[in-house]
Design a protein around this motif. Sequence first.
Motif, PDB file in Angstrom:
ATOM      1  N   PRO A 124       0.898  -1.371  -0.168  1.00 19.12           N
ATOM      2  CA  PRO A 124      -0.027  -0.163  -0.018  1.00 19.12           C
ATOM      3  C   PRO A 124       0.928   1.216  -0.019  1.00 19.12           C
ATOM      4  O   PRO A 124       1.996   1.163   0.619  1.00 19.12           O
ATOM      5  CB  PRO A 124      -0.793  -0.085   1.318  1.00 19.12           C
ATOM      6  CG  PRO A 124      -0.748  -1.511   1.757  1.00 19.12           C
ATOM      7  CD  PRO A 124       0.523  -1.863   1.123  1.00 19.12           C
ATOM      8  N   THR A 136      -5.393   8.116  -8.723  1.00 19.76           N
ATOM      9  CA  THR A 136      -6.357   7.138  -8.166  1.00 19.76           C
ATOM     10  C   THR A 136      -7.450   6.724  -9.272  1.00 19.76           C
ATOM     11  O   THR A 136      -8.074   5.883  -8.909  1.00 19.76           O
ATOM     12  CB  THR A 136      -7.308   8.037  -7.031  1.00 19.76           C
ATOM     13  OG1 THR A 136      -7.745   9.416  -7.374  1.00 19.76           O
ATOM     14  CG2 THR A 136      -6.326   8.021  -5.765  1.00 19.76           C
ATOM     15  N   ALA A 141      -5.600  -0.950  -6.036  1.00 18.89           N
ATOM     16  CA  ALA A 141      -6.210  -1.099  -4.793  1.00 18.89           C
ATOM     17  C   ALA A 141      -5.455  -0.503  -3.540  1.00 18.89           C
ATOM     18  O   ALA A 141      -6.000   0.001  -2.674  1.00 18.89           O
ATOM     19  CB  ALA A 141      -6.305  -2.810  -4.414  1.00 18.89           C
ATOM     20  N   GLY A 142      -4.327  -0.721  -3.887  1.00 20.07           N
ATOM     21  CA  GLY A 142      -3.518  -0.081  -2.515  1.00 20.07           C
ATOM     22  C   GLY A 142      -3.019   1.527  -2.494  1.00 20.07           C
ATOM     23  O   GLY A 142      -2.149   1.680  -1.827  1.00 20.07           O
ATOM     24  N   PHE A 144      -3.557   5.435  -2.357  1.00 14.39           N
ATOM     25  CA  PHE A 144      -4.356   6.259  -1.433  1.00 14.39           C
ATOM     26  C   PHE A 144      -3.635   7.713  -1.438  1.00 14.39           C
ATOM     27  O   PHE A 144      -2.487   7.725  -1.741  1.00 14.39           O
ATOM     28  CB  PHE A 144      -4.496   5.890   0.037  1.00 14.39           C
ATOM     29  CG  PHE A 144      -5.118   4.447   0.218  1.00 14.39           C
ATOM     30  CD1 PHE A 144      -6.518   4.319   0.486  1.00 14.39           C
ATOM     31  CD2 PHE A 144      -4.304   3.257   0.204  1.00 14.39           C
ATOM     32  CE1 PHE A 144      -7.044   3.142   0.411  1.00 14.39           C
ATOM     33  CE2 PHE A 144      -4.860   2.170   0.358  1.00 14.39           C
ATOM     34  CZ  PHE A 144      -6.101   1.906   0.475  1.00 14.39           C
ATOM     35  N   LEU A 334      -4.481  -4.101   4.400  1.00 15.68           N
ATOM     36  CA  LEU A 334      -4.904  -3.287   3.160  1.00 15.68           C
ATOM     37  C   LEU A 334      -6.539  -2.991   3.736  1.00 15.68           C
ATOM     38  O   LEU A 334      -7.032  -2.022   3.236  1.00 15.68           O
ATOM     39  CB  LEU A 334      -4.667  -3.751   1.964  1.00 15.68           C
ATOM     40  CG  LEU A 334      -5.024  -2.963   0.688  1.00 15.68           C
ATOM     41  CD1 LEU A 334      -4.434  -1.733   0.791  1.00 15.68           C
ATOM     42  CD2 LEU A 334      -4.619  -3.685  -0.656  1.00 15.68           C
ATOM     43  N   PRO A 335      -7.237  -4.149   3.786  1.00 13.57           N
ATOM     44  CA  PRO A 335      -8.704  -3.893   3.787  1.00 13.57           C
ATOM     45  C   PRO A 335      -9.081  -2.976   4.955  1.00 13.57           C
ATOM     46  O   PRO A 335      -9.920  -2.357   4.886  1.00 13.57           O
ATOM     47  CB  PRO A 335      -9.227  -5.495   4.053  1.00 13.57           C
ATOM     48  CG  PRO A 335      -8.018  -6.473   3.497  1.00 13.57           C
ATOM     49  CD  PRO A 335      -6.743  -5.681   3.771  1.00 13.57           C
ATOM     50  N   LYS A 338      -8.514   0.504   3.729  1.00 11.78           N
ATOM     51  CA  LYS A 338      -9.507   0.977   2.837  1.00 11.78           C
ATOM     52  C   LYS A 338     -10.847   1.352   3.764  1.00 11.78           C
ATOM     53  O   LYS A 338     -11.390   2.490   3.750  1.00 11.78           O
ATOM     54  CB  LYS A 338     -10.069  -0.016   1.997  1.00 11.78           C
ATOM     55  CG  LYS A 338      -9.321  -0.428   0.861  1.00 11.78           C
ATOM     56  CD  LYS A 338      -9.750  -1.716   0.106  1.00 11.78           C
ATOM     57  CE  LYS A 338      -9.250  -1.813  -1.178  1.00 11.78           C
ATOM     58  NZ  LYS A 338      -9.407  -0.926  -2.260  1.00 11.78           N
ATOM     59  N   LYS A 339     -10.862   0.846   5.165  1.00 12.12           N
ATOM     60  CA  LYS A 339     -11.877   1.231   5.853  1.00 12.12           C
ATOM     61  C   LYS A 339     -11.766   2.072   7.061  1.00 12.12           C
ATOM     62  O   LYS A 339     -12.454   2.495   7.982  1.00 12.12           O
ATOM     63  CB  LYS A 339     -12.743  -0.043   6.362  1.00 12.12           C
ATOM     64  CG  LYS A 339     -13.664  -0.763   5.478  1.00 12.12           C
ATOM     65  CD  LYS A 339     -14.348  -2.051   5.986  1.00 12.12           C
ATOM     66  CE  LYS A 339     -13.473  -3.140   6.606  1.00 12.12           C
ATOM     67  NZ  LYS A 339     -13.525  -4.182   6.360  1.00 12.12           N
ATOM     68  N   ASP A 353     -13.993   4.872  -2.559  1.00 15.51           N
ATOM     69  CA  ASP A 353     -13.603   3.392  -3.024  1.00 15.51           C
ATOM     70  C   ASP A 353     -12.483   3.794  -4.061  1.00 15.51           C
ATOM     71  O   ASP A 353     -11.864   2.777  -4.259  1.00 15.51           O
ATOM     72  CB  ASP A 353     -15.085   2.972  -3.438  1.00 15.51           C
ATOM     73  CG  ASP A 353     -15.588   4.035  -4.514  1.00 15.51           C
ATOM     74  OD1 ASP A 353     -14.927   5.119  -4.605  1.00 15.51           O
ATOM     75  OD2 ASP A 353     -16.515   3.560  -5.168  1.00 15.51           O
ATOM     76  N   LYS A 354     -12.076   5.018  -4.172  1.00 20.78           N
ATOM     77  CA  LYS A 354     -10.918   5.086  -5.254  1.00 20.78           C
ATOM     78  C   LYS A 354      -9.659   5.278  -4.499  1.00 20.78           C
ATOM     79  O   LYS A 354      -8.433   4.994  -4.983  1.00 20.78           O
ATOM     80  CB  LYS A 354     -11.097   6.352  -6.244  1.00 20.78           C
ATOM     81  CG  LYS A 354     -12.142   6.142  -7.308  1.00 20.78           C
ATOM     82  CD  LYS A 354     -11.833   7.180  -8.303  1.00 20.78           C
ATOM     83  CE  LYS A 354     -12.278   6.790 -10.048  1.00 20.78           C
ATOM     84  NZ  LYS A 354     -13.580   7.345 -10.041  1.00 20.78           N
ATOM     85  N   GLY A 355      -9.605   5.614  -3.171  1.00 14.11           N
ATOM     86  CA  GLY A 355      -8.402   5.972  -2.588  1.00 14.11           C
ATOM     87  C   GLY A 355      -8.216   7.521  -2.157  1.00 14.11           C
ATOM     88  O   GLY A 355      -7.281   7.714  -1.588  1.00 14.11           O
TER      89      GLY A 355
END
Lengths: 376, 310
Positions: A124, A136, A141-142, A144, A334-335, A338-339, A353-355
Amino acid sequence: MKKTGIAIAIMGLGFGLMSGGVSAADMVVKLGHVGPLTGSISHLGKDNENGALLAVEEYNAKGVTIGGKKIKFEIMGEDDQADPRAGTTVAQRLVDAEVVGVVGHLNSGTTIPASRIYHQAGIPMISPSATNPKLTQQNYAGVFRTIANDVQQGGAIGKFATGTLGAKNIAIIDDRTAYGQGLADEVEKSAKASGGKIVAREFTNDKATDFMAILTKIKAQNPDVIFFGGMDAQGGPMLRQLKQLGINAKFITGDGACSGEMLKLAGDALSANAYCTQAGLPLDKMPGGKDFKDRYKKRFNLDVQIYAPYAYDAAAAMIEAMKAADSTVPAKYLPALKKINFQGVTGNVAFDDKGDIKEGAITVYQYKDGGWNPVD
Amino acid sequence: METLLQQIVNGLVVGSVYALVALGYTMVYGILGLINFAHGEVVMVGALTALQTLLLLMGIAPDMAPLLKLAIAVLVAMPVCMILGFLMERLAYRKLRNAPRLAPLITAIGMSFLLQTLAMIIWGRNYHTFPQLISTDPMQPIPGVFITPVQVTIVIVSALVMAGLILLVTKTRLGRAMRATAENHRVAALMGVDTNAIIALTFVIGAALAAVAGVMFASNYGIAHYAMGFMPGLKAFTAAVLGGIGNLGGAMLGGIVLGLVEAVGAGYIETMTFGFLNSSYQDIFAFVILGIVLIFRPTGLLGERVSDRA
């Protein structure tokens, strides 16, 4: 000869075990930081690195336990020289050194190519300052960022110029970097959409000091507002040259030149005609800003330039996510990242959701009484 | 019309600085056939030494007249750069004088990196504000065309320094020794010229010019920085090639032409190409001109006396 070698090896092993025994509970976890530490914007790179370092040191002092082990975080700082090629080289170096996360890079131009390398390695990364929307939009996924992007910033600038300042004719200059160009494009879109006319679109580069030729050309178009997308090292001299050419248009620039350094470099060419915007809130208005300023000053004996609080929050977000996931393994935390949702120095840190940061504010500043003051 | 005149003024100012730096390249090339890529860094050392002196003067004698301060700063920067130029030649280039041409060239590039890094260690990474002691308030000699006193000073000082250098090279005994060394340093040595001293002197004079250029550059833009010498160095090198490297008059002409081409090019490229090209091609424009000149005149505008050298 051979025997001594073996003896040394055994001794070494012994010491290794001993030292291991002393701090068996401490596990070293490396976070990477990348920014330009040499070149024309190295002051900003060092500022970011210090921000991340401060976060890590404070968490270490508090003590973080993950997976039953006491963790000692370390920052592995690398220099990308604000150069996209050097950026990918050091990104690979960090991947090879098995860092668990990366704070950086500083420039959009270096962050975008480097993000691919981190993505492939499953590490990430959080950029504290790369504002180009493309970062982004790659759907990695990683990836931000803790700062509002240029769609938001450019939109705000365009509306400010045509609305608050009532500008009809707008000239735009950018430095042909991913950041400067990206922001300038957004300003152009937004200004056109709100009824402004783009009378000139000129270009320079991030190593230039002479802008007389393009400014002379712009002068002939008689704009109400000149926007510059670029860094303070160019913005300062540009403002001086505007004065030398007797141009009275209002001057707006983005976050890259919205620094204390800009005030020094532009000197007596600054007037109430100079505006700049900053993604996020002024340091003093950030929820943890005043306190951060003091801690930063105490630790490094330096003033915060621009992005240090965002680098601090980026490092903090990673550590918070590791705590929440109870793991320092990239794929596992990582999950949680995201949260993530916590109160950072710059405000509430939570990603969409894009970072991109969810609550990305933009503040417009005007030059007044020797400093940048927020415009209401 | 005002815009064109303004662009010509812009070009002349930038061109004067290029010309002054280009002289340093061309003098060394004329005598040694060496392109001293570290010359741009001498410009930077000149500016930063002057800055250091100015800060010191402001501390101990804040009431001193600004122009006197600037004069003292230049008088400190020049010897520092002259010593630097002397040391560069003595330590790095002299031993390689008879080596293949590539070796001193690479040494020069290495020297450029070394000086930049040393300057970064001494003066730090930040941009420094260079005190603008000559006024930057614009004047309008022709309505609509702006020029500042510092820009006027740049053009005048450059012209004076260049004229002085030409007199030195063409009219004095020393100049004759320099020309003789340039033509063939072995034969010159046989005629009783101390060629080592002449070559060292060439570096020293070039460095002094670079110091002046550095101070003027920093005074005009109000900034100084450890990497500030690189771009002007590269442009000045281009100017030297454009005018005919090894030729003093050529370096001056090349500098002025390059400055004008850049300014007018950046101003009109879009109109001339009907919007197809824009000012991001400013530098390319200068290099296209260089390419065209070199195709038709491979030795530059005024040419180098290639046949004499061989």
